[in-house]
Design a protein around this motif. Structure first.
Motif, mmCIF file in Angstrom:
data_model
loop_
_atom_site.group_PDB
_atom_site.id
_atom_site.type_symbol
_atom_site.label_atom_id
_atom_site.label_comp_id
_atom_site.label_asym_id
_atom_site.label_seq_id
_atom_site.Cartn_x
_atom_site.Cartn_y
_atom_site.Cartn_z
ATOM 1 N N LEU A 176 0.872 -1.174 0.000
ATOM 2 C CA LEU A 176 0.000 0.000 0.000
ATOM 3 C C LEU A 176 0.906 1.220 0.000
ATOM 4 O O LEU A 176 1.806 1.322 0.832
ATOM 5 C CB LEU A 176 -0.897 0.031 1.246
ATOM 6 C CG LEU A 176 -1.853 -1.139 1.459
ATOM 7 C CD1 LEU A 176 -2.637 -0.940 2.752
ATOM 8 C CD2 LEU A 176 -2.803 -1.293 0.280
ATOM 9 N N ARG A 177 0.649 2.148 -0.926
ATOM 10 C CA ARG A 177 1.517 3.311 -1.061
ATOM 11 C C ARG A 177 0.666 4.597 -1.058
ATOM 12 O O ARG A 177 0.365 5.156 -2.106
ATOM 13 C CB ARG A 177 2.342 3.221 -2.355
ATOM 14 C CG ARG A 177 3.348 2.084 -2.356
ATOM 15 C CD ARG A 177 4.433 2.319 -1.319
ATOM 16 N NE ARG A 177 5.451 1.271 -1.302
ATOM 17 C CZ ARG A 177 5.490 0.283 -0.429
ATOM 18 N NH1 ARG A 177 4.532 0.203 0.495
ATOM 19 N NH2 ARG A 177 6.441 -0.622 -0.458
ATOM 20 N N PRO A 178 0.257 5.079 0.127
ATOM 21 C CA PRO A 178 -0.600 6.270 0.185
ATOM 22 C C PRO A 178 0.113 7.576 -0.073
ATOM 23 O O PRO A 178 -0.536 8.590 -0.329
ATOM 24 C CB PRO A 178 -1.138 6.222 1.621
ATOM 25 C CG PRO A 178 -0.081 5.512 2.391
ATOM 26 C CD PRO A 178 0.475 4.476 1.446
ATOM 27 N N CYS A 205 -8.758 -3.270 0.618
ATOM 28 C CA CYS A 205 -8.393 -2.110 -0.202
ATOM 29 C C CYS A 205 -8.276 -2.504 -1.671
ATOM 30 O O CYS A 205 -8.676 -1.746 -2.562
ATOM 31 C CB CYS A 205 -7.073 -1.509 0.296
ATOM 32 S SG CYS A 205 -7.149 -0.754 1.925
ATOM 33 N N TRP A 206 -7.743 -3.691 -1.938
ATOM 34 C CA TRP A 206 -7.552 -4.158 -3.320
ATOM 35 C C TRP A 206 -8.891 -4.326 -4.023
ATOM 36 O O TRP A 206 -9.042 -3.970 -5.199
ATOM 37 C CB TRP A 206 -6.787 -5.477 -3.300
ATOM 38 C CG TRP A 206 -6.457 -6.019 -4.659
ATOM 39 C CD1 TRP A 206 -7.121 -6.994 -5.352
ATOM 40 C CD2 TRP A 206 -5.366 -5.617 -5.502
ATOM 41 N NE1 TRP A 206 -6.514 -7.220 -6.559
ATOM 42 C CE2 TRP A 206 -5.432 -6.402 -6.681
ATOM 43 C CE3 TRP A 206 -4.339 -4.690 -5.363
ATOM 44 C CZ2 TRP A 206 -4.518 -6.266 -7.719
ATOM 45 C CZ3 TRP A 206 -3.413 -4.558 -6.392
ATOM 46 C CH2 TRP A 206 -3.508 -5.336 -7.555
ATOM 47 N N PHE A 257 -5.169 -5.233 3.372
ATOM 48 C CA PHE A 257 -4.761 -5.061 1.972
ATOM 49 C C PHE A 257 -5.827 -5.576 1.019
ATOM 50 O O PHE A 257 -6.171 -4.903 0.043
ATOM 51 C CB PHE A 257 -3.437 -5.787 1.709
ATOM 52 C CG PHE A 257 -3.021 -5.732 0.259
ATOM 53 C CD1 PHE A 257 -2.250 -4.684 -0.219
ATOM 54 C CD2 PHE A 257 -3.429 -6.717 -0.642
ATOM 55 C CE1 PHE A 257 -1.898 -4.611 -1.564
ATOM 56 C CE2 PHE A 257 -3.078 -6.648 -1.982
ATOM 57 C CZ PHE A 257 -2.312 -5.594 -2.446
ATOM 58 N N LEU A 303 -5.983 5.366 1.226
ATOM 59 C CA LEU A 303 -5.332 4.171 1.742
ATOM 60 C C LEU A 303 -5.013 4.410 3.218
ATOM 61 O O LEU A 303 -4.656 5.527 3.602
ATOM 62 C CB LEU A 303 -4.043 3.867 0.958
ATOM 63 C CG LEU A 303 -4.242 3.446 -0.504
ATOM 64 C CD1 LEU A 303 -2.914 3.403 -1.242
ATOM 65 C CD2 LEU A 303 -4.947 2.090 -0.598
ATOM 66 N N LEU A 319 -0.996 -1.025 -4.448
ATOM 67 C CA LEU A 319 -2.054 -0.026 -4.528
ATOM 68 C C LEU A 319 -1.457 1.351 -4.295
ATOM 69 O O LEU A 319 -0.745 1.579 -3.312
ATOM 70 C CB LEU A 319 -3.123 -0.299 -3.464
ATOM 71 C CG LEU A 319 -4.278 -1.226 -3.851
ATOM 72 C CD1 LEU A 319 -4.931 -1.785 -2.601
ATOM 73 C CD2 LEU A 319 -5.304 -0.476 -4.678
ATOM 74 N N ARG A 329 0.982 3.141 4.988
ATOM 75 C CA ARG A 329 1.989 2.615 4.060
ATOM 76 C C ARG A 329 2.407 1.226 4.543
ATOM 77 O O ARG A 329 2.838 1.063 5.686
ATOM 78 C CB ARG A 329 3.183 3.563 4.009
ATOM 79 C CG ARG A 329 4.187 3.246 2.904
ATOM 80 C CD ARG A 329 5.296 4.299 2.872
ATOM 81 N NE ARG A 329 6.200 4.096 1.765
ATOM 82 C CZ ARG A 329 6.017 4.587 0.548
ATOM 83 N NH1 ARG A 329 4.948 5.334 0.306
ATOM 84 N NH2 ARG A 329 6.880 4.357 -0.418
#
Length: 343
Positions: free
Chosen positions: A143-145, A249-250, A246, A205, A174, A208
């Motif tokens: 996850l990369r907010p 979110c995906w 995750f 998101l 993401l 991280r």
């Protein structure tokens, strides 16, 4: 006077176009105390919003009527709200799953292999990420907010991703919807896809995350200090909770299209559409009825029908639903915007 260009000053530029659209572009920028570059940036924003159309011969673009502008801005606000609701639902579902799983994790039967270490400083975090990438054997989830990483960080991330993908490790990541707006971010996403990663975009998101083989993870924490802090987590039980976050979110993420092919399709299709047809397509997406669309365009229902027929033909569609699907395929609408067409 506000110094930031872009949407914050779009109203000033739009009003100038309405009241004094015959003046030269350079003079118009000077009237507003803007540089030529700032002024052109705002014009590009207005064009992307469908609020102005080219006039040719280097003159200022022509604004749409105030009534049409209001309708388009209202549509945009509704779409933005819908985007945010999708993101909030994603977060609610993710944290709901996390909360449901915590009691089992806290029970006496939970595995006792969990270990958490606090890492302070970007260098220490980078070393941990390098070690995790080297240890990965099956799968990495990310996850990369934060899409405003420094150029060297994009380079480090690309290097790690390239190494693990070359070894046959699966990578799903993401990013925020705004990441492709940054040239470095767009290049990074394109590189990931070319290397075989699966990438999706999300409105929001939670944090991280890097999760490796369901056995170890790194969660970066926000901090008020200059030093970035992260938690290095080991243990199947805790990593199982993070995987649930995750996966939720995906599910709500939107697939990243091939940027080059998408741009080519968008340009080719948009070139065949008239300004009015583009407006109708946007208002289709917002869920407006024919009577409302005709009123916003200032035309009769009969004239609107004469616009809709060639629009459907150009998109190769027999209905509004098919028009929406074709528009998504050609990059003219996102799947979030498509919701109004399907409803």
């Amino acid at each position: 006077m506000r110094s930031r260009p872009g949407p914050d000053r779009a109203d000033e530029v739009f009003n100038l176009l309405l009241l004094d659209g015959d003046c030269p572009p350079g003079q118009a920028a000077e009237k507003l105390g803007m540089t030529s570059r700032q002024f052109q940036e705002v014009l590009r924003y207005l064009a992307a919003m469908g609020l102005v159309r080219p006039s040719g011969d280097g003159a200022l673009p022509v604004p749409v009527s105030p009534e049409t502008a209001f309708a388009l801005l209202l549509d945009t606000a509704e779409q933005t709200t819908a985007d945010r609701l999708v993101g909030l639902r994603s977060l609610r579902a993710a944290f709901g799953a996390l909360a449901d799983s915590l009691p089992a994790f806290r029970s006496s039967d939970a595995p006792q292999d969990a270990r958490v270490e606090v890492l302070v400083g970007q260098q220490r975090i980078a070393e941990s990420l390098d070690a995790m990438a080297a240890a990965a054997r099956r799968e990495i989830l990310a996850l990369r907010p934060n899409d405003s990483a420094a150029p060297e960080r994009w380079g480090e991330a690309a290097r790690r991703s390239g190494q693990v993908l070359a070894r046959g490790v699966s990578l799903r990541a993401l990013f925020l919807h705004s990441t492709p707006d940054n040239p470095a971010g767009q290049a990074h996403l394109s590189g990931l896809r070319r290397a075989g990663a699966r990438v999706r975009l999300a409105m929001t998101l939670p944090f991280r995350l890097t999760l490796v083989d369901d056995a170890q993870a790194l969660v970066t924490l926000s901090s008020d200090s200059d030093e970035v802090t992260a938690l290095e987590i080991h243990g199947a039980a805790m990593c199982a909770l993070l995987r649930q976050v995750f996966e939720h979110c995906w599910v709500y993420g939107e697939r990243l299209a091939d940027a080059g092919a998408d741009d080519a399709r968008r340009v080719a299709c948009r070139a065949s559409l008239t300004e009015r047809e583009e407006m109708v397509l946007r208002m289709f997406a917002a869920g407006l009825k024919d009577s409302a669309i005709a009123r916003n365009l200032g035309v009769s229902d009969r004239t609107l029908r004469r616009t809709i027929t060639p629009l459907l033909t150009k998109l190769g569609a027999d209905s509004r639903f098919q028009a929406g699907m074709m528009a998504v395929e050609r990059g003219l609408l996102s799947r979030v915007e498509l919701g109004g067409v399907v409803a």
